[in-house]
Design an enzyme around this catalytic site. Sequence first.
Site, PDB file in Angstrom:
ATOM      1  N   ARG A 148       0.974  -0.959  -0.409  1.00  0.00           N
ATOM      2  CA  ARG A 148      -0.307  -0.047  -0.298  1.00  0.00           C
ATOM      3  C   ARG A 148       0.733   1.703  -0.177  1.00  0.00           C
ATOM      4  NH1 ARG A 148      -5.033  -1.430   3.245  1.00  0.00           N
ATOM      5  NH2 ARG A 148      -5.415   0.354   3.386  1.00  0.00           N
TER       6      ARG A 148
ATOM      7  N   LYS B 111      22.234  -8.550   7.565  1.00  0.00           N
ATOM      8  CA  LYS B 111      22.210  -7.966   8.210  1.00  0.00           C
ATOM      9  C   LYS B 111      23.622  -6.406   7.589  1.00  0.00           C
ATOM     10  CE  LYS B 111      24.011  -9.097  12.134  1.00  0.00           C
ATOM     11  NZ  LYS B 111      23.915  -9.511  13.739  1.00  0.00           N
TER      12      LYS B 111
ATOM     13  N   HIS C 130       6.936   7.045  10.862  1.00  0.00           N
ATOM     14  CA  HIS C 130       5.858   6.970   9.933  1.00  0.00           C
ATOM     15  C   HIS C 130       5.615   8.727   9.228  1.00  0.00           C
ATOM     16  CE1 HIS C 130       4.485   5.241   5.740  1.00  0.00           C
ATOM     17  NE2 HIS C 130       3.233   4.872   6.639  1.00  0.00           N
TER      18      HIS C 130
END
Lengths: 439, 325
Positions: B54, B82, B134
């Site tokens: 999304r 990593k 975010h």
Amino acid sequence: MSTGRKYLLQNVAPYGGERTTVLLADGVIAAIGTDVTDDDATIIDGRGLVLLPGLVDLHTHLREPGREDAETIRTGTRAAALGGFTAVHAMANTTPTQDTAGVVEQVWSLGREAGWADVHPIGAVTVGLEGERLAELGAMAESKAQVRVFSDDGKCVHDPVLMRRALEYVKAFDGVVAQHAQEPRLTEGAQMHEGIVSAELGLAGWPAVAEEAIIARDVLLAEHVGSRLHVCHLSTAGSVEIIRWAKSRGIDVTAEVTPHHLILTDELARGYDPTFKVNPPLRTQRDVEAVRAGLADGTIDIVATDHAPHTREDKDCEWAAAAFGMTGLETALSVVQETMVDTGRLTWADVARVLSETPARIGRVSDHGRPIAVGEPANLVLVDPAARRVINPDEQATKSGNSPFRGRDLSGCVVATFLRGRATVMGGASCDEDVVARA
Amino acid sequence: MKHLLSTGSLSHKQAVRILDTAGQMAATQAREIKKLPTLRGRTVVNLFFEDSTRTRISFETAAKRLSADVINFSAKGSSVSKGESLKDTALTLQAMGADAVVIRHHASGAPHTLAHSGWTNGAVINAGDGTHQHPTQALLDAYTLRRHLTGGGDPSGRDLAGLRVAIVGDVLHSRVARSNVQLLHTLGADVTLVAPPTLLPVGVEAWPAEVSYHLDEVIDTKPDAIMMLRVQRERMSSSGGGFFPSPLEYTRGYGLDARRLAAMPDHAIVLHPGPMNRGLEISADAADSPRAVIVEQVANGVAVRMAVLYLLLSGNESNETKVDA
């Protein structure tokens, strides 16, 4: 042992006290007095310099065998000498683990060959640091390395039964268990001190209680079985309180604090620079104040570096992927001076106690941390407390660059270090490697 | 400065400017020809170390509507070890000439590290990092709140002063909550966090928000908007036996259902960043009610991301509209 070379340290101040002259000859302190002279000796003008017993680190990661890309016994002990240390205790979390007589003897003899500082290997408490069964503690104690300090550092001996057995078992050879106090379930995935900063940064928290709960349990275990316990890198105000309480009950416990926990806080994580990622994590200003107070009043017995070199690739990445740890051998004395001496909380005699005499006693090292007196081994360090220097990890002797003090201006510098009367450091620089190694 | 890493470093003026620009972008999206030539010749890389179809599609749509070239780089599932992966990937993108890097990463702070490492010269836009931030989600939430709750007409220039917003659910693990608390505070709204104590971080007391353990009590205070956070199923079985006893108990205490919806003021709206767990934190009744603006949030996301890309990439350094975060 001796090189035959003699040194006349003129106008030095032992423990920061009255100025005098000290003659080093045949590996020992040969004479002390304002009128001492020697025509054959190398003369060192010691005006303004403080003379201390050579420093003893109870907590050093030398990484050899296994991670020679981060540090070797040679580079690590050279860094130690530059930091004023004449003896270091090499932590057990090497590959292979220092959990057998063979491995600890190898580390011990590599230290002897390098010659920069005496290397006393620490033995693992459990096989492979796995926390499941005791390593051969007796064999390591009886080996040439004469191990007296046992630790699974990096991991906590969290099983209470195993910890009890270890505490009991080492009594047979006057050993001590040095605990990395970290309750594992409370710290799964932990990245930094749990508090206001971790909440904002979204990094998994390492709560103070995870350290304090283990320390509280261990002091009670030590009391119950009448054993000696050492607590590694204590970092919280609560831990200081527990140790203070334990000592007031007469429990045989000693505790160490690292230089970085004396000066740095969790606020430094805000830039997500993994240089400041360390275990136990940097705590709050309140904790920094508490460990300073604990060191000043004797609750905390010693300062130990937890020198933890890491390669660039282990630090040049996002925070969560980076390794825990920071270097410290070449900055420890400066940090102690800046936080404790310059602030009037410790005298230079106290510094000798917390960085030399007491760590030597805890580690049962008989020839270090001795008084500055005639006939004693000439393991000494000369410090210029008036100097200031800007730390540049790229210029340090340690093989790794993960110093948290890059660019920071710190008090004091080591002018000279003597190991059994032989200079390993002179004029603030290491002496010739071949000469050091041959001695 | 030329990045968008966190809402915490956006000033009031910058935040309002982004919302106003998003309004202009949204207006262009009502036209027959939706594409603007603004970022022609510029390259935007979507660098996703974590699945998020999304968010990726939203950024991709935004960049394409501005005529930028878009490269989608999914690092998830590759065998890179990593740490090295972020650096090497960034260096690769730099070599390809990325003007902006939209990064989604599982590690908190990874966008910050990317922006300050010297590994890339491009603008870094945080599309979600670990449990940290975010920011474009918070901006689209603020945009949506402003459209509905600040008095009608063209809302340009307005902030959210006096609005009361409840954020409900897994605050502990939520980057959406962190971003919203900071941005809504900057814009003048009053925020109340509602969650069981196990899903609130130690240290939350320092946030500019009220905290409550009781959703019904908060609804009784008549908030203007309620924002439901996604509760991940794995939170029920993780360390310590789970963060709450059962999904049913969670839903009883913190789920938004028809009864609670009815108790809210008539003008109040319901937000959810998606994807929803219908039946857990939000019932179908609530999710599909006319007061839920959840689908509109998605549309607003494109406009807000167009605004962010435009402000970061089209201005010059001295432009005061530059997003300095």
